[in-house]
Design a protein around this motif. Sequence first.
Motif, PDB file in Angstrom:
ATOM      1  N   PHE A  23       0.833  -1.207   0.000  1.00 17.95           N
ATOM      2  CA  PHE A  23       0.000   0.000   0.000  1.00 17.95           C
ATOM      3  C   PHE A  23       0.866   1.255   0.000  1.00 17.95           C
ATOM      4  O   PHE A  23       0.588   2.223  -0.721  1.00 17.95           O
ATOM      5  CB  PHE A  23      -0.928  -0.001   1.218  1.00 17.95           C
ATOM      6  CG  PHE A  23      -1.700   1.288   1.383  1.00 17.95           C
ATOM      7  CD1 PHE A  23      -2.827   1.548   0.614  1.00 17.95           C
ATOM      8  CD2 PHE A  23      -1.276   2.256   2.293  1.00 17.95           C
ATOM      9  CE1 PHE A  23      -3.529   2.737   0.755  1.00 17.95           C
ATOM     10  CE2 PHE A  23      -1.964   3.451   2.427  1.00 17.95           C
ATOM     11  CZ  PHE A  23      -3.095   3.685   1.664  1.00 17.95           C
ATOM     12  N   LYS A  26       2.515   1.888  -3.402  1.00 19.70           N
ATOM     13  CA  LYS A  26       1.524   2.485  -4.307  1.00 19.70           C
ATOM     14  C   LYS A  26       1.331   3.960  -3.983  1.00 19.70           C
ATOM     15  O   LYS A  26       1.255   4.819  -4.865  1.00 19.70           O
ATOM     16  CB  LYS A  26       0.200   1.736  -4.186  1.00 19.70           C
ATOM     17  CG  LYS A  26      -0.918   2.302  -5.053  1.00 19.70           C
ATOM     18  CD  LYS A  26      -2.227   1.553  -4.818  1.00 19.70           C
ATOM     19  CE  LYS A  26      -3.350   2.149  -5.665  1.00 19.70           C
ATOM     20  NZ  LYS A  26      -4.641   1.452  -5.413  1.00 19.70           N
ATOM     21  N   GLN A  27       1.288   4.268  -2.684  1.00 17.14           N
ATOM     22  CA  GLN A  27       1.133   5.649  -2.223  1.00 17.14           C
ATOM     23  C   GLN A  27       2.305   6.512  -2.692  1.00 17.14           C
ATOM     24  O   GLN A  27       2.106   7.647  -3.161  1.00 17.14           O
ATOM     25  CB  GLN A  27       1.048   5.649  -0.689  1.00 17.14           C
ATOM     26  CG  GLN A  27       0.813   7.004  -0.054  1.00 17.14           C
ATOM     27  CD  GLN A  27       0.838   6.919   1.472  1.00 17.14           C
ATOM     28  OE1 GLN A  27       1.148   5.879   2.049  1.00 17.14           O
ATOM     29  NE2 GLN A  27       0.502   8.024   2.125  1.00 17.14           N
ATOM     30  N   ALA A  54      -1.293  -4.361  -5.797  1.00 23.96           N
ATOM     31  CA  ALA A  54      -1.299  -2.922  -5.485  1.00 23.96           C
ATOM     32  C   ALA A  54      -0.880  -2.091  -6.698  1.00 23.96           C
ATOM     33  O   ALA A  54      -0.722  -0.872  -6.594  1.00 23.96           O
ATOM     34  CB  ALA A  54      -0.367  -2.644  -4.308  1.00 23.96           C
TER      35      ALA A  54
END
Length: 401
Positions: A23, A26-27, A54
């Motif tokens: 996550f 991806k951020q 992701a």
Amino acid sequence: MKKIGIIKEGKIPIDRRVPLTPFQAKQVKETFDVEVLVQSSDIRCFSDDDYRNAGLEIVESVSDCDIILGVKEVPIEMLSENKTHFFFSHTIKKQDYNRELLRAILNKNINLIDWETLTNENGNRIIAFGRWAGIVGAYNGIWTYGKRYNLFNLKRAHECFDYEELKKELKKIDLPNIKIALTGGGRVTKGAMEVLLGADIRQVTPHAFITENFNEPVFTQLNSRDYNKRKDGAEFHRNEFYKNPELYEGDFLKYAKVTDILIACAFWDPAAPVLFRREDIVKDDFDIRVIADITCDIEGSIPSTKKPSTIDDPIYDYNPSDDEVEQALIDEGNITVMAVDNLPCELPRDASESFGSELVNNVLPHLLGTDENGIIERATITKAGTLTPAYNYLQDYVDGK
């Protein structure tokens, strides 16, 4: 567009942590408008498929990335020339076992930034695994005491899926009226306190700890002022202690006389007094029987820490009469030592998520921005084949002197 690579951890024993969770990766990709590539790995606590799901690309090599993120030391053969590497290099204290690594980094014109050297303007670290070392170390200390006296059976920390499952294990703890001393005041200590409080162990003051008896297990947190004193009898001053520790002597034995478990979390300067000596342990009034040495300074402030232990083999016994390491739990006269030197690895998912959050919030804005506060510059150990000015003191280490 800059490419950031997450390298496969190559150090043995294996480390399952990651610098960014799927996550978070991806951020980073979306927030900073960079490409994030993930080197395929079969050992991570998050699988390749977790990263694929992701939206991250899995690759066989990250050598073409501009910035390469890892956790532990990168094996020399996995280093990428002319790139920027982030990892815990364990070189800034001139550790002999990593001399060749630093030489290779210089020879390959690598920009090395060590996670340990990333600090704010006040010199405080902005990214670390310390809290998780404290959490696992304190848990292991209680687990060790339970093993030594056959009191309860807990899962090992690394057998728990995550911290939530470990918290459930804490409810199984049923300790007698013992006293636990905890040294330090930083991230590691706070993590250890989380576990002790989570196990419903009451905190008491240092004074009460040594002067009162309790009908329940208790712990106390000791700062430097509690177990060090001026040699001339003058008042303790914290800043002076850290600047001139040679003016002080140890005053820990008053706690050792009433302590059953010692959980050592405090940073120790070799110029500072030791907690105690072997000669103190063999005295009749030395009560400590279990030591969870989270700091793991080999033959440092705690003489029983003769070697690190491992996740697979977490404890050994110290025979103070002969000053030797022995098999764990074979003699009641010994001290049982837990000195695992990679404790956060036992809760890799939680430790990685916490570390990645600090990376996203505290480091990447400076790395991928203007670095106005010099955070990246201060932390850069090598650049373009040379040591940076702040780390010139390592030159004799590199030269083998």
